[in-house]
Design a protein around this motif. Sequence first.
Motif, mmCIF file in Angstrom:
data_model
loop_
_atom_site.group_PDB
_atom_site.id
_atom_site.type_symbol
_atom_site.label_atom_id
_atom_site.label_comp_id
_atom_site.label_asym_id
_atom_site.label_seq_id
_atom_site.Cartn_x
_atom_site.Cartn_y
_atom_site.Cartn_z
ATOM 1 N N LEU A 59 19.930 -43.251 -11.168
ATOM 2 C CA LEU A 59 18.896 -42.601 -10.367
ATOM 3 C C LEU A 59 18.836 -41.123 -10.768
ATOM 4 C CD1 LEU A 59 19.738 -44.226 -6.912
ATOM 5 C CD2 LEU A 59 17.926 -44.897 -8.510
ATOM 6 N N ALA A 60 18.250 -40.880 -11.919
ATOM 7 C CA ALA A 60 18.129 -39.520 -12.453
ATOM 8 C C ALA A 60 16.824 -39.410 -13.235
ATOM 9 C CB ALA A 60 19.320 -39.188 -13.352
ATOM 10 N N ARG A 61 16.350 -38.176 -13.380
ATOM 11 C CA ARG A 61 15.094 -37.921 -14.076
ATOM 12 C C ARG A 61 15.326 -36.992 -15.262
ATOM 13 N NH1 ARG A 61 13.587 -36.760 -8.520
ATOM 14 N NH2 ARG A 61 12.208 -38.387 -7.663
ATOM 15 N N THR A 77 18.481 -34.639 -14.335
ATOM 16 C CA THR A 77 18.770 -34.123 -13.001
ATOM 17 C C THR A 77 18.835 -35.292 -12.020
ATOM 18 O OG1 THR A 77 18.047 -32.558 -11.284
ATOM 19 C CG2 THR A 77 16.324 -33.729 -12.483
ATOM 20 N N PRO A 78 19.824 -35.321 -11.123
ATOM 21 C CA PRO A 78 19.964 -36.445 -10.194
ATOM 22 C C PRO A 78 18.811 -36.484 -9.196
ATOM 23 C CG PRO A 78 21.522 -34.703 -9.645
ATOM 24 C CD PRO A 78 20.901 -34.320 -10.944
ATOM 25 N N ALA A 79 18.307 -37.671 -8.925
ATOM 26 C CA ALA A 79 17.137 -37.844 -8.049
ATOM 27 C C ALA A 79 17.586 -37.976 -6.597
ATOM 28 C CB ALA A 79 16.328 -39.054 -8.488
ATOM 29 N N ILE A 80 18.146 -36.893 -6.053
ATOM 30 C CA ILE A 80 18.703 -36.954 -4.702
ATOM 31 C C ILE A 80 17.631 -37.182 -3.643
ATOM 32 C CG2 ILE A 80 20.711 -35.570 -5.310
ATOM 33 C CD1 ILE A 80 19.375 -33.175 -4.020
ATOM 34 N N ASP A 81 16.385 -36.871 -3.954
ATOM 35 C CA ASP A 81 15.307 -37.052 -2.983
ATOM 36 C C ASP A 81 14.978 -38.524 -2.741
ATOM 37 O OD1 ASP A 81 14.376 -36.684 -5.788
ATOM 38 O OD2 ASP A 81 12.445 -37.301 -4.943
#
Length: 271
Positions: A99-101, A141-145
């Motif tokens: 789960l990262a962009r 970047t981790p997709a924390i949202d």
Amino acid sequence: MSSGGKSAPDPSKALRTASTVLLLREAAGGMEIFMVQRNRQIEFSSGALVFPGGSMDPNDHEIATDPALVADRGGLDIDTAAIRIGGIRETFEESGILLARPRGSSSLVSAEKADALGSQREALDAGEVSFADVLREHNLTPAIDLLALFAHWITPVNLPKRFDTHFLLALAPADQIGRHDGRESVDSVWLSPKAALEAAESGRYNLPFPTIRNLIKLDKLGTAQAAMDFARATPVVTVVPEMSRNENGTTRLRIPIEAGYDGDVFDVARP
């Protein structure tokens, strides 16, 4: 003070913060969830069917405080962001789903990219490389949202090994196929919450008590999107089960009724 003049141990000092992710996807009969079966050789949840997750790593906080890796925490404090990052890291280690962009993109990494990074899973688990290193090297970047807090459970105070566990929901990327790591987990499966509960009832799988209660709650929500909407809109009540022993040898657990688990007293065969 005890009779020997020593202070009673503070059970909170034994707490280890942990993050676990309930990966959801839509299916013909409703939602399905990704679960892994723990290796029987490991100490915690040996042989159990669980959601991917594990203890926090100091590196998770490093990532949360690095604007080059997390440019926008979306209003989350550092600890909350770090818990989500820990969940993303553990999910990648245990399922291969990332789960990262790519930096600057609104889309998640492709399945091909996630597969290519799969060789890093064992090194991450062994501590030979950090998740921050992986993100920096591949400009991610981790997709924390994309994660939402669904539940918060803390191990009863009278148990020797205690975890402060945050259960997070996320919709699984449609093009990424989860698979167990073959070390901590020896099997993996997508199945509906109802099917998981039926498999536990039949004895096919051993499910920990918090896993069972969260599967029951998920099953009532129907679809993956409905579960995400619920998690984003509903305040979470922390659960610290109070343990007692019944005369027949089973364990009685009392949890807050307001936590939304259809009751407050449950008798179980084991803690």
